[in-house]
Structure formats: structure tokens, C-alpha cells
Design a protein around this motif. Structure first.
Motif, short mmCIF file in Angstrom:
data_model
loop_
_atom_site.label_atom_id
_atom_site.label_comp_id
_atom_site.label_asym_id
_atom_site.label_seq_id
_atom_site.Cartn_x
_atom_site.Cartn_y
_atom_site.Cartn_z
N SER A 173 0.83 -1.20 0.00
CA SER A 173 0.00 0.00 0.00
C SER A 173 0.87 1.25 0.00
N GLN A 245 -2.78 6.46 9.73
CA GLN A 245 -3.28 6.16 8.39
C GLN A 245 -3.15 4.66 8.07
N ALA A 248 -5.98 2.79 9.59
CA ALA A 248 -7.18 2.95 8.78
C ALA A 248 -7.13 2.09 7.52
N GLU A 249 -5.94 2.01 6.92
CA GLU A 249 -5.78 1.18 5.71
C GLU A 249 -5.97 -0.30 6.05
N CYS A 251 -7.90 -1.50 8.31
CA CYS A 251 -9.34 -1.71 8.43
C CYS A 251 -10.00 -1.72 7.05
N ARG A 252 -9.56 -0.83 6.18
CA ARG A 252 -10.13 -0.77 4.83
C ARG A 252 -9.91 -2.07 4.09
N GLN A 253 -8.74 -2.69 4.32
CA GLN A 253 -8.43 -3.97 3.67
C GLN A 253 -9.05 -5.15 4.42
N GLU A 254 -9.76 -4.86 5.48
CA GLU A 254 -10.47 -5.88 6.26
C GLU A 254 -9.53 -6.95 6.79
#
Length: 303
Positions: A173, A245, A248-249, A251-254
Motif C-alpha cells: 500500500s 493512516q 485505517a488502511e 481496516c479498509r483492507q479488512e
């Protein structure tokens, strides 16, 4: 130290005395404080190997170590390690074998690519050793230093130290790429502040940002040191913001709860590395403090 002697990386009374002064075990313990004992020994060997690589290339006449470069390329290509006889290459093959069994394939790919980049950058830099430091701009300095200082390798080893490989998607990422870059710059600049007297005495004005600023801007060393200290503080703030950040990433990628906890341990270990590096510089007999400004007045804040 015994490992380096047995592998033929260190020989002679003066060389052995030098490495004892460096104190590789102490460096490793401070840089990777969360590592278990057996992993800590392996990390100490990695640090010793990179130190030997850098000393090999430290000079204008070092020939390109063909076996070592070829081994790095073969690892980065995913091929079976080459059979080698050169001590530096043979030591890398040994370390690779002992390390690769501890970590998953995607982590091994990351380390192999970063190793190959590190070795080629060191070889290229050694061929340019005699060039005028005025030709190197500040942006060029960071671009070159990020590869030659070996921090991307050290950052991969942070994951080894906590026994967790950052998931491949998160590793690739943009936020983690940026985080590793900022971490790389932090480790380099902490080293630069500590090594001013040593490199000034050696006349190496190109590979230390304090000395580069001092020479190019024609300002006193104390002012150049303050500029670098300000950069360190700004980078520390950026690193802290990137940590948030990254969460948060993740979490976004689960990512699973377990993986998010592993990522948190890795970022904590990255912070601990910088703090440990700075403390080692303050205590090591290898470094002396700049007469104009004590190192601990430039402590890394915010980490």
C-alpha cells in the motif's frame, strides 16, 4: 563476533578490536528489543553482515563482488541460491537459509528484492566515491541514501524480530511504502548527527547530511546540525501521522484482528529501532559527540 570470524568476514587483531568496539550484540539488542533470544542472535548476524558489506565498499578501489551481486540477483528472482565461495556471499547464503525458514514466502520476496537493491546501490556508490560532493543535491542525497544505508533491509528484519510478516497487500500500500521511506530517512539522519566527527575526520563530506549542508550552504556545523535535527523532528511527526493512516488502511483492507495486532507490533518495533539506534550512538565508543552540539540535544521527539 565469533560468527563473523568463523565465516572469514573478520580477521586480524585490529579488525577484531574494531568489531568488539562496535558491539554488534548491543546494537542488535537495542535495535530489535522485542526479539526472542534465538531470533536476536540471527539479527545480530544480519547486522554484522551488513556492516561488513559497508566496510568492504568503503573506499574508491573496492572491486565489484561478483558472486555477492549475483547471489542477490538470484534471490530477488526467486531462484535457488547460487553456490558461492566468496566469504560475504557465503555468509549471505547462510543467513538466507536460516532466516527464510522462519518467515512466509511473501516476506522472503520483499527481503530478497531489498537485499539486491542494497547491494547494487553500494556497488554503484563505491564507483562514484571520488566525485565532488557539491554535485549531490539534498534530494539526490536522500534518493541515494535510502538504498545504500540498508534500512529497507533492516525494516524487513523488524518484522522478523516480532515474528509477524505484514500482509502483502498492506505492505504494497502507498501508506506503508511512505511509512518505510520516512523510517529509512529517520534512521539515516539519526546516524548522520552521531557520526559527524568521525566522517569529518575521514573527509567524507558526501555521505552525511550535516556535512553536506555545512559545505554546500557554507554555514557552521552547529547550524547544519540544527537543520538536520529539525528534519528529524518533522519526520517523526510524519511517521506518527502515517501510523494512524496505516491503521485505517488495515481496516479498509479488512485485515483480521490478529493481523491488525501484528501490524501494530511491527510499527511499535519500528519506533523502538529508532530509539535504540539513537541510544547506541550516544553510548558507543565508535562515535564521539560533536564538540559544537551534544547528540542528546537532538533527541527524536514524538516517537
Amino acid at each position: 563476533m565469533k560468527w563473523a570470524i568463523q565465516r572469514g568476514l573478520v580477521s586480524g587483531g585490529k579488525a577484531e578490536a574494531y568489531w568488539r568496539e562496535v558491539g554488534l550484540g548491543e546494537v542488535s539488542a537495542r535495535a530489535y528489543p522485542y526479539a526472542e533470544a534465538s531470533t536476536g542472535l540471527l539479527l545480530t548476524c544480519w547486522i554484522g553482515w551488513t556492516a561488513c558489506v559497508e566496510r568492504y565498499f568503503d573506499g574508491p578501489t573496492a572491486p565489484a563482488p561478483r558472486e555477492l551481486l549475483a547471489l542477490g540477483e538470484s534471490l530477488a528472482s526467486g531462484d535457488e541460491p547460487l553456490r558461492v565461495r566468496d566469504p560475504l556471499a557465503a555468509a549471505l547464503a547462510y543467513l538466507w537459509q536460516d532466516t527464510s525458514r522462519l518467515m512466509p514466502p511473501h516476506w522472503r520476496r520483499h527481503l530478497a528484492v531489498n537485499l539486491a537493491g542494497y547491494l547494487h546501490a553500494c556497488a554503484a556508490e563505491s564507483q562514484e566515491h571520488d566525485s565532488d560532493s557539491r554535485r549531490v543535491g539534498i534530494d539526490d542525497f536522500f534518493e541515494q541514501r535510502r538504498l545504500t544505508v540498508g534500512s529497507y533491509v533492516y525494516c524487513d528484519l523488524v518484522e522478523l524480530s516480532v515474528g509477524f510478516a505484514v500482509p502483502d497487500g498492506l505492505y504494497r500500500s502507498e501508506v506503508f511504502r511512505r511509512m518505510r521511506q520516512v523510517w529509512n530517512d529517520l534512521t539515516s539522519l539519526v546516524n548522520d548527527l552521531a557520526s559527524v566527527p568521525k566522517e569529518l575526520a575521514a573527509g567524507d563530506m558526501r555521505h552525511n547530511l550535516v556535512l553536506l549542508i555545512h559545505q554546500q550552504e557554507a554555514i557552521p556545523l552547529a547550524r547544519a546540525s540544527h537543520q538536520v535535527a529539525a528534519r528529524i523532528e518533522a519526520l517523526a511527526g510524519t511517521f506518527t501521522a502515517l501510523k494512524e493512516q496505516l491503521e485505517a488502511e488495515a481496516c479498509r483492507q479488512e485485515l483480521s484482528t490478529r493481523d491488525r495486532e501484528g501490524v501494530r507490533r511491527c510499527t511499535e518495533a519500528m519506533e523502538a529501532f529508532i530509539a535504540g539506534e539513537q541510544r547506541w550512538h550516544e553510548l558507543s565508543a565508535r562515535y564521539t559527540r560533536a564538540a559544537s552540539e551534544p547528540l542528546d540535544s537532538h533527541a527524536v521527539k514524538g516517537l
